[in-house]
Write a protein that holds these residues in place. Structure first.
Motif, PDB file in Angstrom:
ATOM      1  N   SER A  85       0.943  -1.199  -0.099  1.00 13.46           N
ATOM      2  CA  SER A  85       0.009  -0.193  -0.105  1.00 13.46           C
ATOM      3  C   SER A  85       0.859   1.330   0.063  1.00 13.46           C
ATOM      4  O   SER A  85       1.598   1.516   0.705  1.00 13.46           O
ATOM      5  N   ASP A  86       0.532   2.088  -0.894  1.00 16.01           N
ATOM      6  CA  ASP A  86       1.219   3.506  -1.015  1.00 16.01           C
ATOM      7  C   ASP A  86       0.653   4.362   0.165  1.00 16.01           C
ATOM      8  O   ASP A  86       1.450   5.250   0.794  1.00 16.01           O
ATOM      9  N   TYR A  87      -0.612   4.433   0.413  1.00 14.45           N
ATOM     10  CA  TYR A  87      -1.151   5.394   1.478  1.00 14.45           C
ATOM     11  C   TYR A  87      -2.142   4.607   2.420  1.00 14.45           C
ATOM     12  O   TYR A  87      -2.564   3.422   2.286  1.00 14.45           O
ATOM     13  N   GLU A  88      -2.615   5.399   3.410  1.00 19.48           N
ATOM     14  CA  GLU A  88      -3.461   4.827   4.358  1.00 19.48           C
ATOM     15  C   GLU A  88      -4.534   5.792   4.398  1.00 19.48           C
ATOM     16  O   GLU A  88      -5.314   5.874   5.602  1.00 19.48           O
ATOM     17  N   ASN A  89      -5.278   5.979   3.102  1.00 22.48           N
ATOM     18  CA  ASN A  89      -6.448   6.651   3.226  1.00 22.48           C
ATOM     19  C   ASN A  89      -7.766   6.007   3.034  1.00 22.48           C
ATOM     20  O   ASN A  89      -7.665   4.601   3.042  1.00 22.48           O
ATOM     21  N   PRO A  90      -8.909   6.362   3.393  1.00 23.41           N
ATOM     22  CA  PRO A  90     -10.053   5.584   3.234  1.00 23.41           C
ATOM     23  C   PRO A  90     -10.427   4.709   2.137  1.00 23.41           C
ATOM     24  O   PRO A  90     -10.754   3.496   2.315  1.00 23.41           O
ATOM     25  N   THR A  91      -9.697   5.292   0.826  1.00 26.07           N
ATOM     26  CA  THR A  91     -10.150   4.420  -0.373  1.00 26.07           C
ATOM     27  C   THR A  91      -9.003   3.292  -0.210  1.00 26.07           C
ATOM     28  O   THR A  91      -9.705   2.030  -0.828  1.00 26.07           O
ATOM     29  N   ALA A  92      -7.728   3.403   0.132  1.00 25.73           N
ATOM     30  CA  ALA A  92      -6.814   2.285   0.179  1.00 25.73           C
ATOM     31  C   ALA A  92      -7.455   1.221   1.103  1.00 25.73           C
ATOM     32  O   ALA A  92      -7.214   0.113   0.824  1.00 25.73           O
TER      33      ALA A  92
END
Length: 208
Positions: A85-92
């Motif tokens: 994972s690149d990010y820990e945003n809601p979409t990811a």
């Protein structure tokens, strides 16, 4: 080295690992560490539409590419899935939940942590598979039990037997034919339904 540790590393050396990630430094870090572990390794890109069936463990990039190729899920493969994972945003996070990944590694990727993530993810995948096998066996047992009960009711209705007598008839035939009680029950039900279709038997009122 303990026997458990030896077994762990022997498992890793035969583990077919697939990395699904765009070429670049991040992928190089993963590949270098996995090769140090002795895993047979290959890397692919672009993102495939389905989970490849020729890998035991899959490290896959979670990004727009994964979302556009369709729904990936651990339920669709026996491989261990480890998300990158690149990010820990809601979409990811939503995509991670949808894939039911057994483990996750977030950027920046480092050589440390890959081994522990792989080992824990493999353990989680095996535990999940054992639970799934238990569920399947339980469902099969429930189905067989219902089938036996239905066959008993067929014999009770057709031959005016008690439920115990009907069950003993099925069990005796199963012993004689070297079959299971469930298999004989299925034969009883099939025969009863065939006779009904031919109009040669009075339909029994049987709950389905």
């Amino acid at each position: 080295m303990t026997a458990w540790a030896r077994g762990l590393f022997e498992d890793l050396r035969t583990l077919r690992v697939l990395v699904i990630h765009p070429p670049g430094e991040d992928r190089n870090v993963l590949e270098e560490q996995l090769r140090r572990l002795g895993c047979p390794l290959r890397a692919i890109w672009p993102f495939p539409s389905q989970v490849p069936g020729d890998a035991d463990a899959v490290f896959f990039h979670v990004g727009p590419e994964a979302r556009s190729t369709g729904h990936w899920s651990a339920a669709d493969t026996s491989a261990t899935l480890i998300a990158l994972s690149d990010y820990e945003n809601p979409t990811a996070l939503k995509m991670l939940l949808d894939t039911q990944a057994h483990g996750v590694i977030t950027k920046p990727y480092r050589s440390t942590g890959i081994l522990s993530t792989l080992v824990l993810a493999r353990a989680a995948a095996r535990y999940q598979q054992r639970l799934q096998n238990k569920v399947v066996k339980l469902e099969e047992a429930i189905k067989a039990r219902r089938q036996i009960e239905r066959a008993v009711r067929v014999l009770v209705e057709a031959h005016r037997l008690t439920e115990n007598e009907a069950y003993e008839q099925i069990r005796t035939r199963a012993t004689e034919l070297r079959a299971t009680v469930g298999e004989i029950s299925a034969m009883v039900i099939d025969a009863h339904e065939a006779m009904e279709k031919l109009g040669l038997s009075k339909p029994a009122k049987i709950a389905r």
